[in-house]
Design a protein around this motif. Structure first.
Motif, PDB file in Angstrom:
ATOM      1  N   LEU A 251       0.793  -1.223   0.000  1.00  0.00           N
ATOM      2  CA  LEU A 251       0.000   0.000   0.000  1.00  0.00           C
ATOM      3  C   LEU A 251       0.829   1.278   0.000  1.00  0.00           C
ATOM      4  O   LEU A 251       0.264   2.353  -0.240  1.00  0.00           O
ATOM      5  CB  LEU A 251      -0.944   0.001   1.211  1.00  0.00           C
ATOM      6  CG  LEU A 251      -2.075  -1.026   1.139  1.00  0.00           C
ATOM      7  CD1 LEU A 251      -2.935  -0.961   2.390  1.00  0.00           C
ATOM      8  CD2 LEU A 251      -2.928  -0.820  -0.099  1.00  0.00           C
ATOM      9  N   LEU A 252       2.131   1.230   0.272  1.00  0.00           N
ATOM     10  CA  LEU A 252       2.906   2.466   0.211  1.00  0.00           C
ATOM     11  C   LEU A 252       2.878   2.999  -1.217  1.00  0.00           C
ATOM     12  O   LEU A 252       3.267   2.319  -2.159  1.00  0.00           O
ATOM     13  CB  LEU A 252       4.349   2.234   0.652  1.00  0.00           C
ATOM     14  CG  LEU A 252       5.228   3.502   0.573  1.00  0.00           C
ATOM     15  CD1 LEU A 252       4.744   4.549   1.574  1.00  0.00           C
ATOM     16  CD2 LEU A 252       6.695   3.168   0.798  1.00  0.00           C
ATOM     17  N   GLY A 253       2.428   4.218  -1.369  1.00  0.00           N
ATOM     18  CA  GLY A 253       2.323   4.849  -2.677  1.00  0.00           C
ATOM     19  C   GLY A 253       0.997   4.636  -3.360  1.00  0.00           C
ATOM     20  O   GLY A 253       0.649   5.368  -4.297  1.00  0.00           O
TER      21      GLY A 253
ATOM     22  N   ASN B 133      -3.764   4.106  -8.930  1.00  0.00           N
ATOM     23  CA  ASN B 133      -3.210   5.457  -8.882  1.00  0.00           C
ATOM     24  C   ASN B 133      -2.178   5.493  -7.764  1.00  0.00           C
ATOM     25  O   ASN B 133      -2.519   5.379  -6.587  1.00  0.00           O
ATOM     26  CB  ASN B 133      -4.308   6.487  -8.628  1.00  0.00           C
ATOM     27  CG  ASN B 133      -5.194   6.704  -9.844  1.00  0.00           C
ATOM     28  OD1 ASN B 133      -4.836   6.302 -10.950  1.00  0.00           O
ATOM     29  ND2 ASN B 133      -6.332   7.334  -9.656  1.00  0.00           N
ATOM     30  N   ARG B 134      -0.913   5.630  -8.130  1.00  0.00           N
ATOM     31  CA  ARG B 134       0.109   5.472  -7.104  1.00  0.00           C
ATOM     32  C   ARG B 134       1.339   6.310  -7.407  1.00  0.00           C
ATOM     33  O   ARG B 134       1.559   6.767  -8.526  1.00  0.00           O
ATOM     34  CB  ARG B 134       0.509   4.012  -6.937  1.00  0.00           C
ATOM     35  CG  ARG B 134       1.118   3.334  -8.149  1.00  0.00           C
ATOM     36  CD  ARG B 134       1.704   1.962  -7.774  1.00  0.00           C
ATOM     37  NE  ARG B 134       0.754   1.064  -7.148  1.00  0.00           N
ATOM     38  CZ  ARG B 134       0.946   0.498  -5.955  1.00  0.00           C
ATOM     39  NH1 ARG B 134       2.046   0.750  -5.262  1.00  0.00           N
ATOM     40  NH2 ARG B 134       0.057  -0.323  -5.450  1.00  0.00           N
TER      41      ARG B 134
ATOM     42  N   ALA C 277      10.473  10.441  -8.472  1.00  0.00           N
ATOM     43  CA  ALA C 277       9.103  10.011  -8.215  1.00  0.00           C
ATOM     44  C   ALA C 277       8.379   9.770  -9.530  1.00  0.00           C
ATOM     45  O   ALA C 277       8.533  10.518 -10.498  1.00  0.00           O
ATOM     46  CB  ALA C 277       8.370  11.062  -7.396  1.00  0.00           C
ATOM     47  N   TYR C 278       7.582   8.732  -9.547  1.00  0.00           N
ATOM     48  CA  TYR C 278       6.844   8.327 -10.748  1.00  0.00           C
ATOM     49  C   TYR C 278       5.355   8.390 -10.429  1.00  0.00           C
ATOM     50  O   TYR C 278       4.852   7.668  -9.562  1.00  0.00           O
ATOM     51  CB  TYR C 278       7.250   6.906 -11.138  1.00  0.00           C
ATOM     52  CG  TYR C 278       6.798   6.450 -12.503  1.00  0.00           C
ATOM     53  CD1 TYR C 278       6.475   7.347 -13.513  1.00  0.00           C
ATOM     54  CD2 TYR C 278       6.710   5.085 -12.782  1.00  0.00           C
ATOM     55  CE1 TYR C 278       6.081   6.903 -14.764  1.00  0.00           C
ATOM     56  CE2 TYR C 278       6.320   4.629 -14.038  1.00  0.00           C
ATOM     57  CZ  TYR C 278       6.001   5.550 -15.022  1.00  0.00           C
ATOM     58  OH  TYR C 278       5.614   5.107 -16.266  1.00  0.00           O
TER      59      TYR C 278
ATOM     60  N   GLY D 258      -1.443   8.056  -0.775  1.00  0.00           N
ATOM     61  CA  GLY D 258      -0.171   7.367  -0.953  1.00  0.00           C
ATOM     62  C   GLY D 258       0.342   6.729   0.320  1.00  0.00           C
ATOM     63  O   GLY D 258       1.209   5.854   0.270  1.00  0.00           O
ATOM     64  N   ALA D 259      -0.153   7.164   1.473  1.00  0.00           N
ATOM     65  CA  ALA D 259       0.211   6.547   2.759  1.00  0.00           C
ATOM     66  C   ALA D 259      -0.989   6.686   3.689  1.00  0.00           C
ATOM     67  O   ALA D 259      -0.907   7.261   4.761  1.00  0.00           O
ATOM     68  CB  ALA D 259       1.451   7.202   3.358  1.00  0.00           C
ATOM     69  N   ARG D 260      -2.124   6.152   3.267  1.00  0.00           N
ATOM     70  CA  ARG D 260      -3.370   6.427   3.970  1.00  0.00           C
ATOM     71  C   ARG D 260      -3.376   5.846   5.375  1.00  0.00           C
ATOM     72  O   ARG D 260      -2.733   4.835   5.655  1.00  0.00           O
ATOM     73  CB  ARG D 260      -4.565   5.904   3.171  1.00  0.00           C
ATOM     74  CG  ARG D 260      -4.697   4.401   3.107  1.00  0.00           C
ATOM     75  CD  ARG D 260      -5.887   4.013   2.232  1.00  0.00           C
ATOM     76  NE  ARG D 260      -6.115   2.579   2.212  1.00  0.00           N
ATOM     77  CZ  ARG D 260      -6.975   1.988   1.385  1.00  0.00           C
ATOM     78  NH1 ARG D 260      -7.668   2.711   0.518  1.00  0.00           N
ATOM     79  NH2 ARG D 260      -7.150   0.684   1.434  1.00  0.00           N
TER      80      ARG D 260
END
Length: 607
Positions: A351-353, A470-471, A487-488, A548-550
């Motif tokens: 989940l990171l990102g 979406n990340r 960052a991408y 991105g880091a919910r």
């Protein structure tokens, strides 16, 4: 280097400054590390001159060319701004609609003490209570439109806190930061009134107020982070002529007078002379180090000379990451590359990102029948929450709503017309005029004569459907000047997002059409739509960089716990907009600040 700091905060904007302010005032030893410089307003400068240069966002230096290997916009021109990185030095990469990668400056708010609060227009709206429970609100709905795969019911999440939990911190933020506006007409409960009085609206905004009233939409004066009275918490004073605060330079520029309530003048200046507070500017944190057991025990950074440094943390110290969501996620991912223990813990799930969010944005504009001096205005005068009620959502089939407000200062300066013509925005500055071959010679003069001081826009700010695809990731080949992966940004609009933008844009157009005057009647709409229509729509993020880091209540379904601590770390917190599981139906800055004050109280009990 060893130190005795109780907390190290990376970033001085909306997510970092409230934590620093609270802990420093409580006597804790606080270090804030900021990538950019400190720009002071006139009243803080020894020579009485502001450090701002009037081109904070409009890059007016020499033309440069993109030289990032592998991107499809290689060789295109751009202009550097002195509060954002050079695009060749520190690119963000986004995946375009054609699947090809492009370098972009989008996703950087402002690398300066105060972050994006130095340059934003100051719109400081609370989220509505429904924004905190969109998962449960939509769980059993059968009237949702434009969601054929059931993404909304599957992906929407409630926040692990409620509006009632955050309400006292909204009040604290409004009081300590310095915000003007009105409560009456807002669709949110208030525990107290901390607003300063709003200044009289610009005359061109009368059309918006007339339209709102004609349509029966409850309205209020837009809350803005600009002081209109002396502000005791920060020690700022209003000049004798209070309307000097009205300036087209408030929006998108640094404020040389210090009346705009950026986090430097409102929260960090009051603690800046305390012996227990330190601010390191022009320093870039490159990665964090993790000890067995999940404690961040060291961080690595580049000092102002570019030299690599290491900072060892004392036992019990806490690290707060608040770099703005894209760069915060990137910092965590870079730290994982540098250390196996960090990698194992931050990637305990996938989940990171993920669930990177911005906002559904757009609106409508019309040419009004009188010219007003829009340079003597703040960013917005009137707003309405009418499109956020449960009744409206059921009527329209939308999963979530959004705020509507007028952009009083939009296109207030001649340069702004060049920037916003055709909604080209940051990446394509000047290209709007270059590509519109009609605007040559007399037609260009006619365009300026017709548009300057007469264009009026009404915009919306609405929730984007959260999608795991979406990340924010690390790009496989593009590097920054320190040879770190860039960052991408991988992002697309959900069909429901596009439908929502089209629907809300029509609501904005109706307000303008019904803003009639007795002579000319309804006003023809010059244009309307959402950011999905822009040529570089995949990168349209308007500096509302979220997710991105919910955070959440379940470690299998979130990156952060309800206190914004990374689940498998003892002392790592993230307090910028990346914590949000949904993007909210309004500008996010005030909510980021309120949540940061909430986390600060948690840290006070811990440290």
């Amino acid at each position: 280097m060893h130190n005795d700091f109780d907390v190290v905060i990376i970033g001085s904007g909306a997510g970092g400054a409230p934590v620093a302010h609270t802990l420093a005032q409580a006597g804790k030893a606080v270090l804030v590390i900021e990538k950019g410089p400190l720009f002071r307003p006139q009243y803080q400068s020894p020579n009485g001159l502001s450090d701002f240069k009037r081109d904070e966002l409009f890059a007016t230096g020499p033309e440069k060319r993109i030289r990032v290997p592998g991107v499809s916009n290689w060789g295109e021109s751009y202009y550097s701004s002195h509060v954002e990185p050079d695009l060749n030095d520190e690119p963000h990469i986004y995946q375009g609609e054609d699947g090809r990668d492009r370098a972009t400056i989008e996703g950087y708010t402002a690398q300066v003490v105060g972050g994006g609060t130095q340059l934003y227009g100051g719109v400081s709206l609370r989220y509505c209570p429904i924004d905190f429970c969109l998962g449960s609100f939509n769980a059993e709905r059968t009237d949702l439109k434009d969601d054929p795969a059931g993404d909304i019911r599957r992906e929407a999440r409630d926040w692990p806190i409620t509006y009632a939990d955050l309400e006292p911190y909204y009040g604290r933020a409004e009081r300590l930061i310095g915000i003007n506006g009105t409560r009456s007409g807002q669709a949110k409960p208030f525990g107290g009134d901390y607003y300063q009085r709003p200044l009289p609206p610009n005359a061109i905004s009368d059309y918006v107020k007339t339209g709102l009233d004609a349509l029966g939409l409850a309205s209020y004066r837009t809350p803005l982070a600009v002081i209109t009275e002396d502000h005791a918490p920060s020690g700022r004073c209003i000049p004798a002529e209070s309307e000097v605060a009205k300036s087209g330079f408030i929006n998108r520029y640094g404020d040389p007078l210090g009346l705009k309530s950026n986090t430097w003048v409102s929260l960090l200046t009051p603690v800046s002379r305390l012996e227990n507070f330190a601010l390191w500017t022009n320093c870039v944190v490159t990665h964090l180090g993790c000890a067995p057991g999940g404690r961040i025990d060291r961080l690595f950074y580049r000092d102002p000379s570019g030299a690599a440094r290491r900072l060892d943390l004392k036992p019990g110290a806490v690290v707060v990451v608040a770099c703005s969501a894209i760069e915060s996620v990137r910092l965590l991912a870079l730290s994982a590359l540098a250390g196996a223990e960090f990698d194992r813990r931050i990637h305990h799930n996938d989940l990171l990102g993920a669930y990177f969010l911005t906002h559904c944005l757009g609106g409508a504009e019309a040419i009004m029948h009188r010219r007003c001096d829009k340079s003597r205005s703040l960013d917005s005068d009137w707003a309405t929450d009418a499109c956020q009620s449960e009744a409206f959502l059921h009527q329209t089939g939308l999963w979530a709503g959004g705020v509507i407000y007028n952009n009083t200062s939009d296109q207030a300066l001649p340069l702004s017309l060049a920037r916003t013509h055709g909604s080209q925005d940051l990446d394509t500055i000047w290209r709007a005029f270059e590509g519109d071959t009609r605007l040559l010679g007399e037609p260009l003069i006619d365009f300026l004569d017709q548009s300057f001081g007469t264009l009026l826009s009404v915009c919306f700010m609405a929730n984007q459907v959260p999608l795991k695809s979406n990340r924010i990731a690390l790009h496989p080949s593009a590097r920054d000047k320190w040879n770190r992966p860039a960052a991408y940004i991988v992002k697309q609009w959900h069909p429901h997002d596009i439908a929502a933008m089209n629907l809300l844009a029509e609501q904005c157009a109706r307000i303008l059409r019904f803003g009639a005057d007795p002579v000319h009647g309804r006003h023809p709409i010059e244009g309307q739509g959402g950011v999905h229509l822009a040529p570089n729509a995949r990168a349209r993020i308007a500096n509302h960089i979220l997710g991105g880091a919910r955070f959440g209540a379940d470690p299998a379904d979130s990156v952060l716990d309800p206190t914004c601590r990374a689940w498998q770390f003892d002392n790592l917190y993230v307090t910028d907009g990346s914590f949000m599981p949904t993007s909210g139906g309004a500008n996010p800055t005030l909510t980021i600040q309120a949540n940061a004050f909430r986390i600060a109280d948690h840290l006070l009990a811990r440290i």
